[in-house]
Design a protein around this motif. Structure first.
Motif, PDB file in Angstrom:
ATOM      1  N   VAL B  59     -22.068  48.870 -24.148  1.00 53.01           N
ATOM      2  CA  VAL B  59     -22.001  49.303 -25.546  1.00 53.01           C
ATOM      3  C   VAL B  59     -20.672  50.020 -25.703  1.00 53.01           C
ATOM      4  O   VAL B  59     -20.411  51.017 -25.007  1.00 53.01           O
ATOM      5  CB  VAL B  59     -23.171  50.257 -25.896  1.00 53.01           C
ATOM      6  CG1 VAL B  59     -23.165  50.596 -27.370  1.00 53.01           C
ATOM      7  CG2 VAL B  59     -24.492  49.636 -25.484  1.00 53.01           C
ATOM      8  N   ILE B  94     -30.376  54.513 -28.027  1.00 53.92           N
ATOM      9  CA  ILE B  94     -30.611  53.309 -27.210  1.00 53.92           C
ATOM     10  C   ILE B  94     -32.015  53.358 -26.593  1.00 53.92           C
ATOM     11  O   ILE B  94     -32.778  52.395 -26.654  1.00 53.92           O
ATOM     12  CB  ILE B  94     -29.534  53.187 -26.100  1.00 53.92           C
ATOM     13  CG1 ILE B  94     -28.181  52.820 -26.721  1.00 53.92           C
ATOM     14  CG2 ILE B  94     -29.932  52.157 -25.050  1.00 53.92           C
ATOM     15  CD1 ILE B  94     -26.993  52.953 -25.784  1.00 53.92           C
ATOM     16  N   ILE B 232     -29.454  47.588 -30.662  1.00 50.66           N
ATOM     17  CA  ILE B 232     -28.477  48.677 -30.440  1.00 50.66           C
ATOM     18  C   ILE B 232     -27.342  48.571 -31.464  1.00 50.66           C
ATOM     19  O   ILE B 232     -26.915  49.568 -32.059  1.00 50.66           O
ATOM     20  CB  ILE B 232     -27.931  48.638 -28.993  1.00 50.66           C
ATOM     21  CG1 ILE B 232     -29.049  48.959 -27.999  1.00 50.66           C
ATOM     22  CG2 ILE B 232     -26.774  49.616 -28.819  1.00 50.66           C
ATOM     23  CD1 ILE B 232     -28.688  48.691 -26.545  1.00 50.66           C
ATOM     24  N   VAL B 241     -21.912  45.494 -28.840  1.00 50.97           N
ATOM     25  CA  VAL B 241     -22.762  45.346 -27.639  1.00 50.97           C
ATOM     26  C   VAL B 241     -22.487  43.982 -27.010  1.00 50.97           C
ATOM     27  O   VAL B 241     -22.457  42.965 -27.699  1.00 50.97           O
ATOM     28  CB  VAL B 241     -24.263  45.458 -27.991  1.00 50.97           C
ATOM     29  CG1 VAL B 241     -25.102  45.516 -26.720  1.00 50.97           C
ATOM     30  CG2 VAL B 241     -24.522  46.681 -28.837  1.00 50.97           C
TER      31      VAL B 241
END
Lengths: 232, 387
Positions: B59, B94, B232, B241
């Motif tokens: 991420v 997350i 996410i 991501v």
């Protein structure tokens, strides 16, 4: 009925020089229990006739009837079975299998009969005894004399108790004394009822047989020794 | 006397020729067995590693200045040293997703350059237990992993460049630390990095509670990884991501290529073995014309001759396969330690042994078929002319 009935057999080979007639129409009969010699010079057609009688060489025309069976009417594999059941061969120069000992060489024709090893050993021992080699079953061919090798070859040919025994120049590779012994062995087998056809070019052998087939240039030569000629 | 006895006796007679054939086949079979055993062990080791690691996601903030890669594979492209960062609640966001329970490890990072003994190096703040869980290939060259905010872990090249040794005091941006350990060389960017705790990194880099990027692993399920990735991206605005191809997966590709190579080598070996068997059996048949003529004359059927020749081919192949299997496995056991990066474990698989034996015997029978049929077709009258 005769045991062997050869009817006007011809064999023509197609070679590079055209057609060659190895046999030009041969007919004769052999009765059960006879001891016959097949004689003639080299290239006369003796070998062709022997392989033809031995169910290995189909004639171009004519028929070979053994025990009432037209052997060349049989399919290939059935003819192999016929050889196993009816015929014994003593080849020139003994032709023993070099990596098998005397006992194993004699057992060879039994390997395809489905008999157990014990049964095979019993049968092979009996014939080795009969040819005078009872104590030499473990010897390899190269550990035997010429005469002994010939006896093993004879034992191998008769172990299946075939009605007919073919012998191709069985004394050719032996000295005269040993050759005489081998002939006596054949005579003994014949006295016991074995039908024998022996190829030879040795005229001295004539004295041992009552009847003979003389062949020259692919046809029967009826001029030689008429007293020994086979009635057709 | 049975047909197999004739075959056996003939093989015994032709010892040197048959030994040559057996040696050739043993060598070929051993090579095939060793190649497949090693490939299998590699694959098993990598699958295990991949399974253990799960799928990795990176991420990152949506900016594009620096690319951070592992094993030549970019794990975090678009990491900006100073510009955009992930928010301080990113880790919580997350973990709190609808499929947060599928996450195995979350490893947040804070990155920046710092001065060490007058040299500029890359400093990365990490959560040591999480990072070591994700980087399963990390090994300590010396010392141990830091267990407090005043200890650092030096990458192999960084330690060499800065002459760092375990236990040595070191200053990062004027703050005192101790080198608690040095990583073994990985051949990747991390060799040139100084690792420290997240809090310490923020302190020396003057950063807030944000993160430079976050790595996380999920269970090994691509659907879950994709769903998590989408979730996410939605939860953390401005975050990119990316599902990362793990180094182990890259190795798996390498193993795949090795597997193909093994297959090609095996096919060539099989072809050569087949040709050797055929030519040896053909020459044996040619040498035995007279003998086969005698067999046929005394009543052997074509099938009997075929069986004798095929028994010989099958016996030679069977013995070679057994010896080749043992030799190949032995070679694999000896060679396996040379591929230390794969942590291979060579296992004796009886099914593989049976497959090798069956395959070799079948190959022997197939290769011996043509000579056997040729022998069976020999005309006894013709063969006896050789007498």
């Amino acid at each position: 009925m005769s045991l062997i009935n050869v009817k006007d057999v011809k064999k023509i080979y197609n070679g590079g020089e055209g057609e060659v007639a190895a046999l030009g129409g041969v007919s004769f009969n052999v009765e059960d229990g006879e001891f016959i010699s097949l004689m003639g010079p080299s290239g006369s057609g003796k070998s062709t006739l022997l392989t033809m009688l031995g169910a290995m060489n189909p004639p171009t025309s004519g028929a070979v009837i053994i025990d009432g069976i037209d052997i060349y009417d049989l399919p290939n594999e059935k003819r192999a079975d016929f050889r196993s059941e009816y015929l014994g061969f003593v080849f020139q120069q003994f032709q023993l299998i070099p990596y098998l000992n005397s006992m194993e060489n004699v057992m060879l024709p039994l390997a395809i009969t489905g008999k157990s090893n014990r049964e095979q050993v019993k049968m092979a021992s009996a014939v080795l005894e009969k040819v005078g080699l009872g104590s030499k079953g473990n010897r390899l061919p190269n550990q035997l004399s010429g005469g002994e090798q010939e006896r093993v070859a004879i034992a191998r040919a008769i172990v299946n108790e075939p009605p007919i025994l073919f012998a191709d120049e069985p004394t050719g590779a032996l000295d005269s004394k040993t050759g005489e012994e081998i002939i006596n062995l054949f005579k003994q087998l014949n006295r016991e009822g074995q039908t024998i056809i022996m190829v030879t070019h040795n005229p001295e052998f004539l004295s041992h047989v009552k009847r003979a087939i003389f062949i020259r240039d692919g046809i029967l030569d009826e001029t030689k020794h008429p007293e020994k000629q086979i009635a057709v | 006397m049975q047909l197999r006895d004739i075959a056996l006796k003939n093989l015994q007679r032709r010892k040197s020729k048959m030994l040559f054939l057996v040696f050739g086949m043993v060598f070929g079979i051993a090579t095939i067995v060793a190649l497949f055993t090693l490939t299998g062990a590699m694959e098993k080791s990598i699958s295990k590693k991949i399974e253990e690691t799960g799928i990795k996601l990176a991420v990152t903030p949506d900016s594009d200045t620096v690319t951070f890669s592992v094993g030549g594979i970019p794990v975090a492209s678009g990491i900006s040293y100073d510009a955009k960062e992930l928010p301080s609640d990113a880790v919580q966001l997350i973990k709190s997703g609808s499929i947060g329970d599928k996450i195995r490890v979350v490893a947040p990072k804070v990155m920046g350059t710092t001065m060490v003994n007058g040299t500029r190096v890359l400093a990365v703040g990490i959560d040591f237990p999480g990072e070591f869980a994700i980087k399963s290939w990390w090994e300590m060259l010396g010392g141990m992993r830091p267990d407090n905010d005043r200890e650092v872990l030096a990458g192999y090249k960084a330690a060499r460049k800065l002459d760092l040794v375990v236990g040595q005091p070191v200053e990062l941006n004027g703050r005192a630390f101790t080198v608690s350990g040095i990583l073994a060389e990985t051949g990747e960017e991390e060799d040139g990095i100084i690792f420290l705790s997240l809090a310490a990194a923020r302190e020396i880099l003057g950063k807030q509670d944000n993160f430079s990027f976050i790595e996380l692993t999920t269970v090994r399920d691509e659907k879950i990884a994709s769903a998590l990735s989408a979730e996410i991206a939605q939860k953390i605005p401005g975050a990119r991501v990316k599902i990362i191809k793990e180094a182990a997966e890259a190795r798996q590709e390498l193993v795949g290529r090795f597997e193909k190579f093994s297959l090609v080598v095996s096919l060539i070996m099989i072809l050569i073995a087949s040709l050797i068997i055929t030519t040896t059996m053909m020459s044996s048949v040619n040498e035995r014309t007279r003998e086969i003529g005698i067999f046929r004359a005394i009543g052997f059927r074509r099938g009997h001759i075929t069986r004798i020749i095929l028994t010989e081919a099958g016996l030679v192949s069977g013995v070679s396969a057994a010896a080749g299997y043992l030799m190949g496995m032995g070679a694999a056991v000896l060679i396996a330690p040379l591929f230390s990066t794969f942590e291979m474990e060579v296992t004796w698989n009886p099914l593989f042994g049976i497959a090798v034996l069956t395959g070799a015997i079948l190959l022997g029978l197939l290769s011996g078929l043509y000579p056997a049929l040729r022998a069976a077709k020999l005309d006894p009258a013709e063969a006896l002319r050789f007498i």
